[in-house]
Design a protein around this motif. Structure first.
Motif, short mmCIF file in Angstrom:
data_model
loop_
_atom_site.label_atom_id
_atom_site.label_comp_id
_atom_site.label_asym_id
_atom_site.label_seq_id
_atom_site.Cartn_x
_atom_site.Cartn_y
_atom_site.Cartn_z
N THR A 299 0.80 -1.22 0.00
CA THR A 299 0.00 0.00 0.00
C THR A 299 0.84 1.28 0.00
O THR A 299 0.34 2.32 -0.39
CB THR A 299 -0.92 0.04 1.23
N HIS A 300 2.06 1.21 0.47
CA HIS A 300 2.90 2.39 0.60
C HIS A 300 4.36 2.05 0.31
O HIS A 300 4.77 0.90 0.43
CB HIS A 300 2.83 2.96 2.03
N VAL A 301 5.11 3.07 -0.04
CA VAL A 301 6.57 2.97 -0.14
C VAL A 301 7.13 3.84 0.97
O VAL A 301 6.74 5.01 1.10
CB VAL A 301 7.09 3.50 -1.50
N VAL A 302 8.00 3.27 1.78
CA VAL A 302 8.66 4.04 2.84
C VAL A 302 10.09 4.27 2.39
O VAL A 302 10.77 3.35 1.94
CB VAL A 302 8.65 3.28 4.18
N THR A 303 10.52 5.52 2.50
CA THR A 303 11.88 5.90 2.08
C THR A 303 12.65 6.42 3.28
O THR A 303 12.14 7.27 4.02
CB THR A 303 11.83 6.99 0.99
N PHE A 304 13.84 5.88 3.47
CA PHE A 304 14.75 6.32 4.52
C PHE A 304 15.97 6.94 3.84
O PHE A 304 16.50 6.36 2.89
CB PHE A 304 15.21 5.13 5.37
N GLY A 305 16.40 8.08 4.30
CA GLY A 305 17.57 8.74 3.73
C GLY A 305 18.59 9.04 4.82
O GLY A 305 18.25 9.65 5.83
N VAL A 306 19.82 8.60 4.60
CA VAL A 306 20.89 8.81 5.57
C VAL A 306 21.99 9.62 4.89
O VAL A 306 22.47 9.24 3.82
CB VAL A 306 21.48 7.46 6.07
N ASP A 307 22.38 10.72 5.49
CA ASP A 307 23.44 11.56 4.94
C ASP A 307 24.78 10.86 5.17
O ASP A 307 25.21 10.68 6.30
CB ASP A 307 23.44 12.93 5.61
N VAL A 308 25.41 10.44 4.08
CA VAL A 308 26.71 9.74 4.16
C VAL A 308 27.81 10.60 3.54
O VAL A 308 28.83 10.08 3.09
CB VAL A 308 26.65 8.34 3.49
N SER A 309 27.60 11.91 3.55
CA SER A 309 28.56 12.83 2.93
C SER A 309 29.94 12.74 3.56
O SER A 309 30.95 12.75 2.85
CB SER A 309 28.05 14.28 3.01
N ALA A 310 30.01 12.67 4.88
CA ALA A 310 31.32 12.60 5.56
C ALA A 310 32.05 11.33 5.16
O ALA A 310 33.25 11.36 4.86
CB ALA A 310 31.14 12.65 7.08
N GLU A 311 31.34 10.21 5.12
CA GLU A 311 31.96 8.95 4.72
C GLU A 311 32.42 9.03 3.27
O GLU A 311 33.49 8.54 2.92
CB GLU A 311 30.98 7.78 4.89
N ARG A 312 31.61 9.65 2.43
CA ARG A 312 31.96 9.79 1.01
C ARG A 312 33.21 10.65 0.84
O ARG A 312 34.08 10.34 0.03
CB ARG A 312 30.77 10.40 0.24
N ARG A 313 33.32 11.75 1.63
CA ARG A 313 34.52 12.58 1.57
C ARG A 313 35.75 11.79 1.98
O ARG A 313 36.81 11.90 1.36
CB ARG A 313 34.36 13.81 2.47
#
Length: 186
Positions: free
Chosen positions: A136-150
């Protein structure tokens, strides 16, 4: 002339106990619901849920910050209402429809501009189902991984610099790991 009552009073006592138990359960449920709502609201990740029409039905504060609107303003909106780039809308809607139609969890990293800064966001999407098992739904989780990416970018840059030095240094250099296998040879 005394009359003896044949009424069974145990059902009244049972009803009273049942009502008390239901009130306690309702109170515990309300407390658990309040706690869960607080956790989701203040979670250090962005969370949002969309219905089958891909309208946002719930979003937490972190997602609101990323979208530049309050969670209340986001309710009922689609990505098209948020003035995102068309290619981002099409890509996201295709993933959401696939999850709704086929199930499964999807994980990928996206680049977003949030508060004027380029951010790398690890996005995880999963379906929610009703009691009958219908998605019935899509749940989206977003985690900022900018520090790890840098950090990964810095490691890669350092590795490339090391390799360029090794390529021009006029001596032979080898590096072996603890297993005595060569890890680096110039």
């Amino acid at each position: 002339a005394y009359e003896i009552s044949t009424r069974d009073w145990s059902s009244d006592v049972c009803s009273s106990d049942l009502i008390t138990a239901l009130r306690r359960a309702d109170s515990r449920f309300a407390a658990a619901d309040s706690l869960l709502s607080s956790i989701l609201k203040h979670a250090p990740i962005s969370i949002q849920a969309k219905d089958r029409d891909l309208r946002i039905v719930w979003a937490n504060e972190r997602f609101g910050v990323a979208a530049g609107r309050s969670p209340q303003e986001l309710t009922g909106k689609t990505l098209r209402d948020l003035a995102l780039p068309p290619e981002a809308i099409e890509r996201t809607e295709a993933v959401d429809r696939s999850i709704l139609n086929n199930g499964g969890t999807v994980e990928y990293t996206e680049r977003w501009i949030i508060d004027g800064q380029r951010r790398h966001i690890l996005t995880i999407k999963a379906p929610m189902s009703d009691p009958e098992g219908q998605r019935t739904h899509v749940v989206t989780f977003g985690v900022d991984v900018s520090a790890e990416r840098r950090l990964l970018d810095e490691i890669e840059s350092t590795r490339a610099l090391l390799q360029s030095v090794l390529d021009v240094v006029p001596v032979s250099i080898t590096l072996k790991g603890q297993d005595l296998r060569f890890r680096l040879v110039n």
